[in-house]
Design a protein around this motif. Structure first.
Motif, PDB file in Angstrom:
ATOM      1  N   PRO A   1      38.072  20.235  57.345  1.00 15.94           N
ATOM      2  CA  PRO A   1      38.003  19.078  56.444  1.00 15.94           C
ATOM      3  C   PRO A   1      39.003  19.181  55.303  1.00 15.94           C
ATOM      4  CG  PRO A   1      36.219  20.593  55.988  1.00 15.94           C
ATOM      5  CD  PRO A   1      36.897  21.117  57.220  1.00 15.94           C
ATOM      6  N   GLY A   2      39.541  18.040  54.903  1.00 15.98           N
ATOM      7  CA  GLY A   2      40.448  18.017  53.769  1.00 15.98           C
ATOM      8  C   GLY A   2      41.669  18.894  53.969  1.00 15.98           C
ATOM      9  N   GLU A   3      41.985  19.681  52.969  1.00 17.36           N
ATOM     10  CA  GLU A   3      43.168  20.538  53.012  1.00 17.36           C
ATOM     11  C   GLU A   3      42.907  21.861  53.713  1.00 17.36           C
ATOM     12  OE1 GLU A   3      43.522  22.582  48.782  1.00 17.36           O
ATOM     13  OE2 GLU A   3      42.479  20.655  48.634  1.00 17.36           O
ATOM     14  N   TYR A   4      41.677  22.075  54.179  1.00 17.05           N
ATOM     15  CA  TYR A   4      41.312  23.377  54.729  1.00 17.05           C
ATOM     16  C   TYR A   4      41.641  23.464  56.218  1.00 17.05           C
ATOM     17  CZ  TYR A   4      39.011  23.578  50.266  1.00 17.05           C
ATOM     18  OH  TYR A   4      38.772  23.546  48.917  1.00 17.05           O
ATOM     19  N   TRP A   5      42.235  24.593  56.595  1.00 16.90           N
ATOM     20  CA  TRP A   5      42.684  24.809  57.959  1.00 16.90           C
ATOM     21  C   TRP A   5      43.056  26.287  58.070  1.00 16.90           C
ATOM     22  CZ3 TRP A   5      47.820  26.131  59.607  1.00 16.90           C
ATOM     23  CH2 TRP A   5      48.686  26.389  58.538  1.00 16.90           C
ATOM     24  N   GLY A   6      43.639  26.675  59.209  1.00 14.80           N
ATOM     25  CA  GLY A   6      44.227  28.003  59.317  1.00 14.80           C
ATOM     26  C   GLY A   6      43.305  29.091  59.824  1.00 14.80           C
ATOM     27  N   LEU A   7      42.153  28.716  60.420  1.00 12.57           N
ATOM     28  CA  LEU A   7      41.239  29.694  60.988  1.00 12.57           C
ATOM     29  C   LEU A   7      41.151  29.495  62.498  1.00 12.57           C
ATOM     30  CD1 LEU A   7      38.488  29.598  58.230  1.00 12.57           C
ATOM     31  CD2 LEU A   7      39.976  31.533  58.781  1.00 12.57           C
ATOM     32  N   PRO A   8      40.770  30.529  63.250  1.00 10.54           N
ATOM     33  CA  PRO A   8      40.758  30.419  64.715  1.00 10.54           C
ATOM     34  C   PRO A   8      39.554  29.646  65.250  1.00 10.54           C
ATOM     35  CG  PRO A   8      40.018  32.586  64.055  1.00 10.54           C
ATOM     36  CD  PRO A   8      40.462  31.902  62.795  1.00 10.54           C
ATOM     37  N   GLY A   9      39.388  28.431  64.756  1.00 13.00           N
ATOM     38  CA  GLY A   9      38.293  27.575  65.168  1.00 13.00           C
ATOM     39  C   GLY A   9      38.057  26.500  64.127  1.00 13.00           C
ATOM     40  N   LEU A  10      37.424  25.412  64.531  1.00 14.25           N
ATOM     41  CA  LEU A  10      37.152  24.301  63.621  1.00 14.25           C
ATOM     42  C   LEU A  10      36.254  24.751  62.475  1.00 14.25           C
ATOM     43  CD1 LEU A  10      37.403  21.203  63.107  1.00 14.25           C
ATOM     44  CD2 LEU A  10      35.271  20.957  64.417  1.00 14.25           C
ATOM     45  N   ILE A  11      36.635  24.417  61.251  1.00 13.20           N
ATOM     46  CA  ILE A  11      35.848  24.760  60.063  1.00 13.20           C
ATOM     47  C   ILE A  11      34.699  23.758  59.935  1.00 13.20           C
ATOM     48  CG2 ILE A  11      35.873  25.014  57.564  1.00 13.20           C
ATOM     49  CD1 ILE A  11      38.851  25.743  57.783  1.00 13.20           C
ATOM     50  N   LEU A  12      33.471  24.264  59.930  1.00 11.24           N
ATOM     51  CA  LEU A  12      32.294  23.396  59.865  1.00 11.24           C
ATOM     52  C   LEU A  12      31.670  23.339  58.475  1.00 11.24           C
ATOM     53  CD1 LEU A  12      30.409  24.056  63.219  1.00 11.24           C
ATOM     54  CD2 LEU A  12      32.336  22.550  62.732  1.00 11.24           C
TER      55      LEU A  12
END
Length: 291
Positions: free
Chosen positions: A218-229
């Motif tokens: 969501p938003g500006e958050y990303w960069g992990l090996p899976g969808l951020i919940l």
């Protein structure tokens, strides 16, 4: 050893997730975003308790929102779910000011490292184009279940944009003696903007699921090996409430294109200039302006 076991578990989950990565793969994730704001310490000499309560209630609808993240393997669109405004919403000067920061769709392309924000500010339309913010995630050992998804914890320290009003707090005014002196200063501005500050850094905690192996969130958050919940960032909590994989009504994921193109730095300068203008406008209406 714990981090190694997480990687092993994640590897097995990836093996069972191949069906998600078809050529036309798309998903939708629905998020509830809630920002808490303590109004009790603002404007002590200018507002009654009833006025503070009324403003807090009116701002509640502005600080509790539902967003939809439409994503494929490399791109996403994150935007607020459309709904009718609550009667009487606004919140006076505060509500009018915050309502003037109307954020539209946010486009992320993790392959090209591009972020484009559709942003309205005091009636003007902007396209904020910049690279995606980079967070140095620390992979933690904890895991938990969110709905049907196994999630793992990651943390990062985030530098806060000084124009980020969701993380505002009352400025430290010093001891009671200084407070008393300030309360007797008839030249003191009554602009509430003088009473707030934004922290330089905050801790971000994210929970991601390798069961949906996309580099999005969501938003500006990303960069992990899976969808951020789930994200906990300062005063804001963002929690996924529903996920649709390959929905029948797929969303066209494309970058917004209308508005004046600016960088994030240029946009922040525009906001600062406007805030200074408002401070001069409202600051001159305090008790110190009467003789």
């Amino acid at each position: 050893m714990k981090s190694l076991s997480i990687k092993i578990i994640g590897g097995f989950i990836f093996l069972f997730s191949g069906a998600l990565m078809s050529q036309d793969f798309q998903g939708k994730a629905y998020y509830q975003s809630k920002t808490t704001m303590d109004m009790s310490n603002f404007g002590n000499n200018q507002m009654s308790e009833q006025q503070k309560k009324m403003i807090a209630e009116r701002m509640k609808s502005m600080l509790e929102k539902t967003f939809i993240l439409s994503f494929n393997r490399t791109e996403s669109i994150y935007k607020e779910e459309e709904k009718l405004a609550a009667p009487g919403a606004g919140g006076g000067r505060w509500g009018g000011m915050m309502g003037s920061f109307a954020a539209g769709a946010q486009y992320k392309n993790v392959k090209d490292q591009q972020l484009i924000q559709d942003q309205e500010f005091f009636g003007k339309q902007f396209l904020i184009k910049d690279s995606i913010p980079q967070l140095e995630w620390k992979m933690e050992s904890e895991s938990k279940q969110i709905g049907q998804y196994l999630c793992f914890k990651a943390t990062a320290v985030k530098k806060v944009d000084e124009m980020d009003f969701t993380n505002m707090r009352r400025r430290n005014r010093g001891n009671q003696q200084n407070e008393s002196e300030k309360s007797n200063d008839t030249t003191k501005s009554t602009n509430l903007m003088d009473e707030i500050e934004v922290p330089k850094e905050i801790l971000v905690t994210a929970w991601y699921t390798p069961q949906i192996p996309v580099n999005q969130g969501p938003g500006e958050y990303w960069g992990l090996p899976g969808l951020i919940l789930e994200v906990n960032s300062g005063r804001t909590t963002i929690l996924c409430s529903k996920i649709e994989i390959n929905p029948s009504d797929k969303t066209e994921i494309k970058a917004p294109s209308k508005g004046k193109v600016v960088t994030k730095t240029e946009y922040d300068d525009i906001v600062k200039e406007k805030m200074e203008e408002m401070q001069e406008m409202y600051g001159g209406r305090g008790r110190g302006s009467r003789r």
